[in-house]
Design a protein around this motif. Structure first.
Motif, mmCIF file in Angstrom:
data_model
loop_
_atom_site.group_PDB
_atom_site.id
_atom_site.type_symbol
_atom_site.label_atom_id
_atom_site.label_comp_id
_atom_site.label_asym_id
_atom_site.label_seq_id
_atom_site.Cartn_x
_atom_site.Cartn_y
_atom_site.Cartn_z
ATOM 1 N N GLU A 60 70.818 92.622 -29.353
ATOM 2 C CA GLU A 60 72.163 92.360 -29.877
ATOM 3 C C GLU A 60 72.697 91.004 -29.444
ATOM 4 O O GLU A 60 73.628 90.471 -30.067
ATOM 5 N N SER A 61 72.160 90.437 -28.398
ATOM 6 C CA SER A 61 72.693 89.198 -27.831
ATOM 7 C C SER A 61 72.121 87.975 -28.538
ATOM 8 O O SER A 61 71.010 87.997 -29.068
ATOM 9 N N GLY A 67 70.224 88.608 -32.083
ATOM 10 C CA GLY A 67 71.642 88.758 -32.386
ATOM 11 C C GLY A 67 71.936 89.788 -33.461
ATOM 12 O O GLY A 67 72.896 89.650 -34.231
ATOM 13 N N THR A 69 73.497 93.213 -34.402
ATOM 14 C CA THR A 69 74.507 94.007 -33.698
ATOM 15 C C THR A 69 74.775 95.375 -34.302
ATOM 16 O O THR A 69 75.639 96.107 -33.815
ATOM 17 N N GLN A 156 80.045 100.440 -24.538
ATOM 18 C CA GLN A 156 79.367 100.113 -25.781
ATOM 19 C C GLN A 156 80.044 100.837 -26.950
ATOM 20 O O GLN A 156 80.457 101.985 -26.821
ATOM 21 N N TYR A 161 81.302 98.613 -35.422
ATOM 22 C CA TYR A 161 81.853 97.351 -34.944
ATOM 23 C C TYR A 161 82.551 97.540 -33.600
ATOM 24 O O TYR A 161 82.949 98.650 -33.238
ATOM 25 N N SER A 162 82.743 96.452 -32.877
ATOM 26 C CA SER A 162 83.549 96.491 -31.669
ATOM 27 C C SER A 162 84.989 96.815 -32.048
ATOM 28 O O SER A 162 85.499 96.318 -33.046
ATOM 29 N N THR A 168 80.208 95.212 -28.078
ATOM 30 C CA THR A 168 78.852 95.119 -28.602
ATOM 31 C C THR A 168 77.876 95.960 -27.787
ATOM 32 O O THR A 168 77.904 95.951 -26.562
ATOM 33 N N ILE A 313 75.761 89.701 -23.447
ATOM 34 C CA ILE A 313 76.333 91.053 -23.468
ATOM 35 C C ILE A 313 76.315 91.632 -22.045
ATOM 36 O O ILE A 313 77.098 91.193 -21.215
ATOM 37 N N GLU A 564 85.517 90.289 -25.736
ATOM 38 C CA GLU A 564 85.589 90.352 -27.191
ATOM 39 C C GLU A 564 87.042 90.488 -27.629
ATOM 40 O O GLU A 564 87.869 89.636 -27.317
#
Length: 598
Positions: A60-61, A67, A69, A156, A161-162, A168, A313, A564
């Motif tokens: 995810e990073s 990247g 996510t 998490q 979505y966040s 994330t 992350i 975030e």
């Protein structure tokens, strides 16, 4: 400069730096959205892996080079490696700092081990698969079913979505992977318990194999000078006492660390293992409603640290970044941190030990459905692994196994605990967590559940997020209770424990330089402060309420950095300051009224 990401030795309290191989760097990987990779023998068919990933960064990073996510419930990793030829005849260990969540490992297509738990470090003995001097392949399968209710995910996000205070996700390998060669009868671990009052360290060594005639030697040094040497028969679990002449205690103002060397010798006196370590001589205990450090009351001015990084992350981009977060906190006037809903990597605690920074170790308990027996089992298993890994660090002064186990609104409580039997099952489970933690480590206080529903606890912790100082004062000292209680009918009675406000604040402020790039984020209370002066004034009036109350033993401000969309840090997410240097330190550095020291 090393081309390997995160090249530093990962385990500073148990070092064999002349016989290790860092496996960070480029691996091949393949997403397994159908979770059929094992059935399709992907552990053998590694030529089909279609992506490159930079370990130890999660996919995810951005630092991973991927990247991605969205949810990745299953992922396979592979890389080739060669065990040094000189390791022939040695026991070969494969170490993982952490893999989220369940890991299965193969060497050349043969299963080498399995581990369940996304935060605890683990090790496999791969000697039976090792071919020193020959190129081999290691495959790691990570299964991360975050929404199952059976695994802790901390902060998490459980949606696509966040949102809110969820961010994330982290999947798969997120800490250093490394190989190590040891003697078959090498030291496996050594617990170090400081005895500050007696001026001793109590050691409990464990060996990979017990052998007749073998000896264990502990050599204690300070500033390069040997102080004490103790040699005993090598026997797993048998305590060893090491006297400390003219003891110098570890504390925030003087974070003095002693050096240890542990040696294992065979029946002929030959050296078969040498491990370097360190320890701090200090004592943490409770008397009445105060926490004591080295027999002096200590007011803990903590900050909530969630350990997220914009590019990594859960994984710090560098060792220097780990250290820098602690330095930023100290520069803002805090003397420690509640490490929130994440098990921080070992190098973080190394820097906390070095810098004299007080920490609370916490498990990422959010996401676990306590009604599921499997969730309770997994939690207890991994929590004890976490304590076992970190128990030697002097900077850790409390354990906090749970966080806000149920929100204390009538609606939420009615769902979580619809009847007395369900509530009692929860209380029994939390008491069990407390008892097991204290049994494993009786030297530190346990905060059973940070905020909300306490069942059995050494610390009475509350989360009074209030917009004004007057509201905070009223919440902390209600007319009908000695202390604040989130759910009086559900939690145990207050019996005089240290009263700590371990979450408060959360005031949103975005500096002018970041307003164009800031997300449509949030802070507590709906406030949107416009200047550094407004932020400082809001914080200071609430600090003043708490330090004026002689019954409050400490606090923890939310939070160190923005994460975030949650924009209530005293630093921005990129670690740039929001307030001119010194202003926050003046506020957070204030002493409580009972502290008359200069």
């Amino acid at each position: 400069m090393s081309s390997i990401p995160r090249p530093e030795y990962p385990r500073m309290q148990f070092r064999r730096e002349d016989s290790w191989l860092n496996l960070n760097g480029e691996w091949r990987c393949r997403f397994d959205f159908g979770k059929t990779g094992v059935e399709r023998s992907w552990q053998e068919k590694t030529d089909a892996y279609d992506r490159t990933i930079l370990v130890p960064f999660c996919p995810e990073s951005t630092l991973s080079g991927i990247g991605y996510t969205d949810f990745i419930e299953s992922i396979f990793y592979a890389r080739r490696f060669t065990i040094p030829a000189e390791w022939a005849g040695k026991t070969v260990l494969l170490h993982f700092g952490a893999v989220d969540y369940a890991a299965t490992v193969w060497i050349d297509g043969r299963e080498a081990g399995r581990h369940q738990g996304g935060s605890a470090s683990f090790t496999f003995d791969i000697t039976a698969f090792a071919r020193p001097g020959v190129e081999q392949t290691v495959v790691v399968h990570a299964l991360d079913e975050l929404r199952s209710g059976c695994q802790g995910g901390g902060k998490q996000s459980y949606g696509p979505y966040s949102a809110g205070c969820h961010y994330t996700r982290v999947t798969g390998i997120w800490q250093t992977v490394w190989l190590e060669a040891v003697d078959p009868a090498a030291l496996a671990s050594c617990r170090i318990t400081p005895g500050a009052d007696a001026g001793v360290f109590a050691l409990e060594p464990r060996f990979r194999l017990d052998r007749r005639g073998f000896t264990f030697t502990a050599i204690l040094s300070a500033e390069g000078r040997e102080l004490t040497r103790v040699t005993v028969p090598a026997a797993t679990g048998v305590p060893v006492t090491v006297p400390v002449p003219s003891p110098r205690l570890w504390c925030p103002s003087d974070p003095f660390l002693y050096d240890f060397v542990f040696e294992v010798r065979n029946e002929n006196g030959g050296l078969i293992d040498r491990v370097e370590s360190y320890a701090g001589l200090r004592k943490v205990h409770i008397e009445g409603n105060m926490v004591y450090l080295n027999n002096e009351p200590v007011f803990q001015r903590l900050v909530l640290d969630q350990g997220f990084y914009p590019d990594g992350i859960w994984t710090a981009p560098s060792d220097a970044a780990l250290k820098r977060d602690i330095e930023l906190s100290l520069e803002a006037g805090f003397n420690g941190a509640r490490l929130h809903q994440k098990v921080f990597e070992e190098r973080y605690f190394y820097w906390a030990d070095k810098l004299g920074y007080l920490t609370w170790g916490e498990y990422p308990s959010w996401g676990l459905d306590w009604h599921l027996p499997e969730a309770r089992y997994r939690y207890l298993e991994e929590w004890l692994e976490v304590i076992s890994r970190d128990v030697n660090h002097p900077s850790i002064v409390a354990w906090s196994p749970l966080n806000e186990s149920a929100h204390p609104s009538p609606e939420t409580l009615a769902i979580a605990y619809p009847d007395q039997a369900t509530l009692e099952r929860y209380r029994t489970f939390v008491r069990n967590i407390y008892d097991r933690t204290k049994c494993f480590d009786p030297t530190r206080p346990v905060n059973d559940s940070s905020g909300y529903i306490h069942a059995k606890t050494d610390l009475w912790t509350v989360h009074p997020y209030r917009a004004t100082a007057a509201e905070l004062k009223a919440a902390l000292r209600p007319a009908d209770s000695e202390v604040m209680t989130h759910a009086p009918k559900h939690e145990c009675a207050y019996t005089g424990q240290p009263y700590i406000v371990d979450e408060w604040g959360g005031f949103k402020f975005i500096p002018e330089s970041h307003r164009k790039t800031a997300q449509a984020g949030w802070g507590y209370h709906g406030l949107d402060l416009k200047t550094p002066e407004e932020l400082c004034a809001k914080i200071e009036e609430q600090v003043d309420v708490m330090i004026a109350d002689p019954g409050i033993a400490g606090y923890c401000y939310t939070q160190l950095t923005d994460v975030e969309q949650e924009e209530n840090g005293v630093y921005c997410y990129d670690r740039t300051p929001k307030v001119p240097g010194g202003d926050l330190k003046r506020i957070f550095g204030k002493k409580p009224a009972w502290d008359k020291t200069k």
